[in-house]
Design a protein around this motif. Structure first.
Motif, mmCIF file in Angstrom:
data_model
loop_
_atom_site.group_PDB
_atom_site.id
_atom_site.type_symbol
_atom_site.label_atom_id
_atom_site.label_comp_id
_atom_site.label_asym_id
_atom_site.label_seq_id
_atom_site.Cartn_x
_atom_site.Cartn_y
_atom_site.Cartn_z
ATOM 1 N N ASP A 176 51.227 100.890 -3.510
ATOM 2 C CA ASP A 176 49.833 100.732 -3.121
ATOM 3 C C ASP A 176 49.536 99.346 -2.556
ATOM 4 O O ASP A 176 48.387 99.041 -2.233
ATOM 5 C CB ASP A 176 48.914 100.982 -4.326
ATOM 6 C CG ASP A 176 48.912 102.445 -4.746
ATOM 7 O OD1 ASP A 176 49.095 103.301 -3.867
ATOM 8 O OD2 ASP A 176 48.748 102.717 -5.950
ATOM 9 N N THR A 177 50.564 98.502 -2.415
ATOM 10 C CA THR A 177 50.360 97.159 -1.884
ATOM 11 C C THR A 177 49.866 97.234 -0.438
ATOM 12 O O THR A 177 50.469 97.928 0.389
ATOM 13 C CB THR A 177 51.672 96.358 -1.926
ATOM 14 O OG1 THR A 177 52.141 96.311 -3.275
ATOM 15 C CG2 THR A 177 51.455 94.935 -1.423
ATOM 16 N N PRO A 178 48.787 96.541 -0.095
ATOM 17 C CA PRO A 178 48.286 96.579 1.293
ATOM 18 C C PRO A 178 49.327 96.070 2.292
ATOM 19 O O PRO A 178 50.168 95.229 1.969
ATOM 20 C CB PRO A 178 47.065 95.654 1.248
ATOM 21 C CG PRO A 178 46.635 95.654 -0.189
ATOM 22 C CD PRO A 178 47.915 95.758 -0.976
ATOM 23 N N GLY A 179 49.254 96.591 3.510
ATOM 24 C CA GLY A 179 50.138 96.150 4.579
ATOM 25 C C GLY A 179 51.472 96.871 4.574
ATOM 26 O O GLY A 179 51.636 97.946 3.988
ATOM 27 N N ALA A 180 52.453 96.242 5.228
ATOM 28 C CA ALA A 180 53.776 96.857 5.377
ATOM 29 C C ALA A 180 54.712 96.548 4.219
ATOM 30 O O ALA A 180 55.797 97.109 4.136
ATOM 31 C CB ALA A 180 54.411 96.404 6.694
ATOM 32 N N GLY A 181 54.297 95.617 3.326
ATOM 33 C CA GLY A 181 55.143 95.294 2.180
ATOM 34 C C GLY A 181 56.389 94.513 2.525
ATOM 35 O O GLY A 181 57.395 94.582 1.812
ATOM 36 N N LEU A 182 56.341 93.749 3.627
ATOM 37 C CA LEU A 182 57.530 93.027 4.088
ATOM 38 C C LEU A 182 57.426 91.515 3.887
ATOM 39 O O LEU A 182 58.221 90.760 4.444
ATOM 40 C CB LEU A 182 57.778 93.331 5.572
ATOM 41 C CG LEU A 182 57.982 94.807 5.929
ATOM 42 C CD1 LEU A 182 58.216 94.964 7.425
ATOM 43 C CD2 LEU A 182 59.148 95.408 5.145
ATOM 44 N N ALA A 183 56.460 91.070 3.092
ATOM 45 C CA ALA A 183 56.332 89.634 2.836
ATOM 46 C C ALA A 183 57.550 89.138 2.069
ATOM 47 O O ALA A 183 58.014 89.779 1.115
ATOM 48 C CB ALA A 183 55.061 89.350 2.043
ATOM 49 N N LEU A 184 58.078 87.990 2.491
ATOM 50 C CA LEU A 184 59.296 87.442 1.888
ATOM 51 C C LEU A 184 58.975 86.559 0.691
ATOM 52 O O LEU A 184 57.972 85.848 0.663
ATOM 53 C CB LEU A 184 60.074 86.639 2.930
ATOM 54 C CG LEU A 184 60.677 87.438 4.086
ATOM 55 C CD1 LEU A 184 61.238 86.501 5.146
ATOM 56 C CD2 LEU A 184 61.770 88.381 3.588
ATOM 57 N N ASP A 185 59.873 86.581 -0.279
ATOM 58 C CA ASP A 185 59.801 85.683 -1.422
ATOM 59 C C ASP A 185 60.617 84.435 -1.069
ATOM 60 O O ASP A 185 61.835 84.399 -1.244
ATOM 61 C CB ASP A 185 60.380 86.377 -2.655
ATOM 62 C CG ASP A 185 60.252 85.532 -3.905
ATOM 63 O OD1 ASP A 185 60.043 84.310 -3.783
ATOM 64 O OD2 ASP A 185 60.362 86.097 -5.008
ATOM 65 N N TRP A 186 59.944 83.432 -0.548
ATOM 66 C CA TRP A 186 60.644 82.258 -0.023
ATOM 67 C C TRP A 186 61.381 81.486 -1.109
ATOM 68 O O TRP A 186 62.409 80.865 -0.839
ATOM 69 C CB TRP A 186 59.661 81.359 0.716
ATOM 70 C CG TRP A 186 59.179 81.983 1.980
ATOM 71 C CD1 TRP A 186 57.974 82.576 2.208
ATOM 72 C CD2 TRP A 186 59.934 82.127 3.194
ATOM 73 N NE1 TRP A 186 57.916 83.090 3.482
ATOM 74 C CE2 TRP A 186 59.102 82.823 4.118
ATOM 75 C CE3 TRP A 186 61.211 81.755 3.591
ATOM 76 C CZ2 TRP A 186 59.524 83.135 5.403
ATOM 77 C CZ3 TRP A 186 61.632 82.059 4.880
ATOM 78 C CH2 TRP A 186 60.789 82.746 5.764
ATOM 79 N N GLN A 187 60.892 81.528 -2.333
ATOM 80 C CA GLN A 187 61.585 80.817 -3.407
ATOM 81 C C GLN A 187 62.968 81.406 -3.674
ATOM 82 O O GLN A 187 63.912 80.691 -3.973
ATOM 83 C CB GLN A 187 60.736 80.858 -4.692
ATOM 84 C CG GLN A 187 59.464 80.032 -4.617
ATOM 85 C CD GLN A 187 59.759 78.579 -4.273
ATOM 86 O OE1 GLN A 187 60.617 77.934 -4.873
ATOM 87 N NE2 GLN A 187 59.049 78.065 -3.271
ATOM 88 N N ARG A 188 63.085 82.703 -3.543
ATOM 89 C CA ARG A 188 64.390 83.337 -3.731
ATOM 90 C C ARG A 188 65.322 83.054 -2.562
ATOM 91 O O ARG A 188 66.547 83.170 -2.690
ATOM 92 C CB ARG A 188 64.206 84.846 -3.914
ATOM 93 C CG ARG A 188 63.476 85.191 -5.209
ATOM 94 C CD ARG A 188 63.106 86.643 -5.266
ATOM 95 N NE ARG A 188 64.268 87.523 -5.361
ATOM 96 C CZ ARG A 188 64.196 88.838 -5.337
ATOM 97 N NH1 ARG A 188 63.026 89.443 -5.186
ATOM 98 N NH2 ARG A 188 65.284 89.562 -5.431
ATOM 99 N N LEU A 189 64.754 82.691 -1.427
ATOM 100 C CA LEU A 189 65.574 82.371 -0.263
ATOM 101 C C LEU A 189 66.059 80.922 -0.252
ATOM 102 O O LEU A 189 67.009 80.589 0.459
ATOM 103 C CB LEU A 189 64.781 82.639 1.022
ATOM 104 C CG LEU A 189 64.648 84.109 1.434
ATOM 105 C CD1 LEU A 189 63.557 84.272 2.476
ATOM 106 C CD2 LEU A 189 65.974 84.641 1.963
ATOM 107 N N VAL A 190 65.404 80.062 -1.043
ATOM 108 C CA VAL A 190 65.738 78.627 -1.028
ATOM 109 C C VAL A 190 67.230 78.363 -1.240
ATOM 110 O O VAL A 190 67.831 77.553 -0.510
ATOM 111 C CB VAL A 190 64.890 77.874 -2.075
ATOM 112 C CG1 VAL A 190 65.449 76.465 -2.314
ATOM 113 C CG2 VAL A 190 63.440 77.780 -1.607
ATOM 114 N N PRO A 191 67.901 79.025 -2.188
ATOM 115 C CA PRO A 191 69.336 78.742 -2.381
ATOM 116 C C PRO A 191 70.203 79.053 -1.166
ATOM 117 O O PRO A 191 71.349 78.595 -1.086
ATOM 118 C CB PRO A 191 69.720 79.632 -3.578
ATOM 119 C CG PRO A 191 68.438 79.892 -4.283
ATOM 120 C CD PRO A 191 67.406 79.967 -3.213
ATOM 121 N N HIS A 192 69.654 79.793 -0.219
ATOM 122 C CA HIS A 192 70.436 80.198 0.949
ATOM 123 C C HIS A 192 70.105 79.366 2.194
ATOM 124 O O HIS A 192 70.650 79.618 3.265
ATOM 125 C CB HIS A 192 70.194 81.682 1.239
ATOM 126 C CG HIS A 192 70.505 82.578 0.077
ATOM 127 N ND1 HIS A 192 71.780 83.003 -0.209
ATOM 128 C CD2 HIS A 192 69.697 83.095 -0.903
ATOM 129 C CE1 HIS A 192 71.758 83.768 -1.294
ATOM 130 N NE2 HIS A 192 70.504 83.832 -1.733
#
Length: 256
Positions: free
Chosen positions: A231-247
């Motif tokens: 039920d999350t509004p939009g396409a649901g493709l927002a990134l979790d930038w904190q999880r990407l930090v190690p990469h």
């Protein structure tokens, strides 16, 4: 207001759960095919796609037999040849084997531009051919929808969501079911919005060929082989930038 709705609901959502088709078969052996198929079927998935080699009929036959043997009643498999064959005559031995084993479809026997070969092969077998994920315009889809039994779509190739909606309307005019090409978090919205989508495709996390799925803020919920709508509004493709930090390999800042 539509901006407060998930994309699938804004598109006119018709259902809140959707069959998912996992993909196996990268460097597949008969033993692995049997084991992975049995495992996925045990999780409730009702249709499984296998990438075949397309050059070694003996090896591919062993894989297809292993998959068919591992599937319980009510489950089916499809194969993806990924443009392996150059002629109808070359394709027929694989197609006959897949048909004998009850395949739900045969994907990409040829490039989608080879519409005449697609039509000729479709006339020689009963198993539906599935093509279209690489097509970029409605003219190409029109010809394929007339020739093939299942239309494949990809919003990243064929004009985004609005382009795919046009393609799905075209597929409907030919009474063709649709299977979107991977990118499950995006393409699932089309399936929740239109019953013409027979299933959505998923690269299993163990394959690690589609790692972006693990970095979205909204995770996907599966139940008995179906994806449940969020039920999350939009396409649901927002990134979790904190999880990407190690990469991160480089970080820059911009001062305005």
């Amino acid at each position: 207001m539509s901006k407060q709705l998930p994309l699938w609901a804004a598109l006119g959502g018709t259902r809140d759960r959707l069959p998912v088709m996992p993909i196996i078969g990268y460097g597949m052996t008969a033993e692995r095919a049997n084991s992975e198929t049995a495992s996925l079927a045990g999780e409730g998935f009702k249709i499984i796609k296998c990438m075949i080699d397309g050059r070694d009929l003996h090896a591919d036959l062993a894989v297809m037999e292993a998959i068919a043997g591992a599937l319980p009643s009510g489950c089916r498999f499809g194969i993806d040849a990924h443009w392996s064959w150059s002629s109808v005559a070359e394709a027929l031995p694989w197609c006959a084997a897949a048909e004998r084993l009850g395949a739900a479809f045969i994907e990409d026997p040829f490039a989608p531009t080879r519409v005449h070969a697609v039509r000729e092969l479709a006339e020689r077998i009963y198993t539906p051919l599935a093509l279209g994920e690489d097509v970029i315009d409605l003219h190409g889809f029109r010809d394929l929808a007339a020739a093939a039994g299942i239309v494949r779509v990809d919003a990243s190739v064929s004009g985004g969501i609005s382009g795919i909606i046009n393609v799905m309307g075209l597929a409907g005019a030919y009474s063709r079911p649709v299977i979107p090409h991977v990118f499950l978090p995006l393409h699932a919205h089309l399936g929740f919005a239109d019953d013409a989508v027979m299933c959505t495709e998923m690269i299993s996390p163990s394959v690690a060929a589609d790692p972006i799925d693990g970095f979205f803020l909204i995770s996907q919920t599966f139940e008995h082989g179906d994806l449940l709508a969020s039920d999350t509004p939009g396409a649901g493709l927002a990134l979790d930038w904190q999880r990407l930090v190690p990469h991160f390999t480089r970080q820059e800042s911009l001062k305005l």
